[in-house]
Design a protein around this motif. Structure first.
Motif, PDB file in Angstrom:
ATOM      1  N   ASP A  83       0.811  -1.209   0.000  1.00  0.00           N
ATOM      2  CA  ASP A  83       0.000   0.000   0.000  1.00  0.00           C
ATOM      3  C   ASP A  83       0.851   1.268   0.000  1.00  0.00           C
ATOM      4  O   ASP A  83       0.348   2.360   0.253  1.00  0.00           O
ATOM      5  CB  ASP A  83      -0.924   0.008   1.231  1.00  0.00           C
ATOM      6  N   PHE A  84       2.137   1.107  -0.289  1.00  0.00           N
ATOM      7  CA  PHE A  84       3.075   2.231  -0.273  1.00  0.00           C
ATOM      8  C   PHE A  84       2.604   3.348  -1.203  1.00  0.00           C
ATOM      9  O   PHE A  84       2.351   3.119  -2.384  1.00  0.00           O
ATOM     10  CB  PHE A  84       4.456   1.727  -0.709  1.00  0.00           C
ATOM     11  N   ARG A  85       2.479   4.545  -0.661  1.00  0.00           N
ATOM     12  CA  ARG A  85       2.057   5.700  -1.443  1.00  0.00           C
ATOM     13  C   ARG A  85       3.023   6.850  -1.166  1.00  0.00           C
ATOM     14  O   ARG A  85       2.908   7.520  -0.130  1.00  0.00           O
ATOM     15  CB  ARG A  85       0.632   6.125  -1.065  1.00  0.00           C
ATOM     16  N   PRO A  86       3.974   7.102  -2.070  1.00  0.00           N
ATOM     17  CA  PRO A  86       4.902   8.221  -1.841  1.00  0.00           C
ATOM     18  C   PRO A  86       4.164   9.546  -1.933  1.00  0.00           C
ATOM     19  O   PRO A  86       3.191   9.672  -2.680  1.00  0.00           O
ATOM     20  CB  PRO A  86       5.913   8.074  -2.975  1.00  0.00           C
ATOM     21  N   PRO A  87       4.607  10.542  -1.181  1.00  0.00           N
ATOM     22  CA  PRO A  87       3.925  11.830  -1.237  1.00  0.00           C
ATOM     23  C   PRO A  87       4.150  12.521  -2.575  1.00  0.00           C
ATOM     24  O   PRO A  87       5.159  12.295  -3.247  1.00  0.00           O
ATOM     25  CB  PRO A  87       4.571  12.622  -0.098  1.00  0.00           C
ATOM     26  N   GLU A  88       3.209  13.328  -2.939  1.00  0.00           N
ATOM     27  CA  GLU A  88       3.299  14.036  -4.214  1.00  0.00           C
ATOM     28  C   GLU A  88       4.522  14.946  -4.237  1.00  0.00           C
ATOM     29  O   GLU A  88       4.815  15.657  -3.265  1.00  0.00           O
ATOM     30  CB  GLU A  88       2.029  14.865  -4.427  1.00  0.00           C
ATOM     31  N   GLY A  89       5.267  14.861  -5.336  1.00  0.00           N
ATOM     32  CA  GLY A  89       6.438  15.716  -5.496  1.00  0.00           C
ATOM     33  C   GLY A  89       7.657  15.253  -4.739  1.00  0.00           C
ATOM     34  O   GLY A  89       8.632  16.012  -4.599  1.00  0.00           O
ATOM     35  N   CYS A  90       7.663  14.001  -4.252  1.00  0.00           N
ATOM     36  CA  CYS A  90       8.794  13.530  -3.457  1.00  0.00           C
ATOM     37  C   CYS A  90      10.027  13.302  -4.332  1.00  0.00           C
ATOM     38  O   CYS A  90       9.937  13.148  -5.551  1.00  0.00           O
ATOM     39  CB  CYS A  90       8.428  12.252  -2.717  1.00  0.00           C
ATOM     40  N   ASP A  91      11.174  13.255  -3.684  1.00  0.00           N
ATOM     41  CA  ASP A  91      12.443  12.976  -4.347  1.00  0.00           C
ATOM     42  C   ASP A  91      12.697  11.467  -4.246  1.00  0.00           C
ATOM     43  O   ASP A  91      13.031  10.962  -3.174  1.00  0.00           O
ATOM     44  CB  ASP A  91      13.563  13.758  -3.658  1.00  0.00           C
ATOM     45  N   PHE A  92      12.532  10.748  -5.349  1.00  0.00           N
ATOM     46  CA  PHE A  92      12.650   9.286  -5.307  1.00  0.00           C
ATOM     47  C   PHE A  92      14.072   8.823  -5.008  1.00  0.00           C
ATOM     48  O   PHE A  92      14.279   7.721  -4.518  1.00  0.00           O
ATOM     49  CB  PHE A  92      12.132   8.669  -6.608  1.00  0.00           C
TER      50      PHE A  92
END
Length: 253
Positions: free
Chosen positions: A197-206
């Motif tokens: 269910d991993f959801r990175p935040p919008e605009g994150c630095d991968f």
């Protein structure tokens, strides 16, 4: 030296037992002979876990509870003791993670993270300790590699897991002269429902997120579950106030 995990005739509470690591811990403890009280917010998942245990010959009761509610923590321990008449181990496995830019983290999600990951293990332990002292039992808390390194976008999660590590040590010192063992494990990333269910935040630095994946990949859920079972059993008698890191080298340097 061979290590035999034997929980025959013993009772354990496992939180987060509806899936993932909690389910794996339940299976490991049942395989060692334990009777289990399975605790989770997800009733369908709990019944599925109980079905798996029943197929393997394990005895379990289910208790549906939202551990972010303080009264539910004491209620889970009461349910276990009412069902089996005793308690030998508490495995605090339930956890949540919400990733967010810190300046955008909703207060409600911060509060829920701390409530489930840190406050609930304390309140569950508080309710369980009188029974565990009588049974000369054990508490096993689940921390994380995130307790030892700062992880971008996970301030609440890191704070909660760092708190678990030091809470474990503080309680171990408090009960140094009492017949109870209190330990923790700190896994790295695992393939569980949380990871799916991993959801990175919008605009994150991968590139920042990739720093926490490790060179050797994810950790096997079953390996972590076996260590938790060991610490919950008499085979872990030499451990007290320990936090066993199982992270395939993520925190090595």
């Amino acid at each position: 030296m061979s290590i035999k995990i034997d929980m025959t005739g013993k009772v354990a509470v496992v939180t987060g037992a509806a899936s993932g690591l909690g389910r794996a811990v339940a299976l490991s403890l049942a395989g060692a002979g334990a009777q289990l009280c399975l605790v989770d917010l997800n009733p369908e998942g709990l019944e599925e876990t109980r079905g798996l245990l029943g197929a393997a010959g394990g005895e379990a009761r289910v208790h549906v509870a939202d551990l972010s509610e303080p009264a539910a923590c004491a209620g889970a321990i009461t349910a276990a003791v009412d069902a089996f008449g005793r308690l030998h181990a508490l495995c605090n496995v339930a956890g949540v993670i919400y990733l967010a830019n810190s300046h955008e983290m909703p207060e409600a999600l911060w509060a829920r993270t701390i409530a489930v990951n840190l406050t609930a293990p304390f309140l569950l332990s508080q309710a369980a300790i009188p029974h565990l002292l009588e049974a000369q039992g054990a508490i096993v808390n689940v921390a994380s590699s995130a307790a030892f390194i700062g992880e971008a976008y996970a301030a609440a999660y890191c704070a909660s897991k760092a708190g678990i590590v030091n809470m474990t040590k503080a309680m171990a010192m408090e009960y140094q002269r009492k017949p109870i063992r209190i330990n923790a494990v700190a896994p790295g990333g695992m393939i569980t429902n949380i990871a799916k269910d991993f959801r990175p935040p919008e605009g994150c630095d991968f590139d920042l997120l990739k720093r926490y994946t490790g060179f050797r990949g994810t950790v096997e859920v079953e390996d972590v579950a076996e260590m938790i079972a060991l610490l919950a059993s008499d085979a872990g008698r030499g451990f007290h106030g320990s936090c066993v890191t199982i992270d395939a080298g993520i925190t090595a340097g």
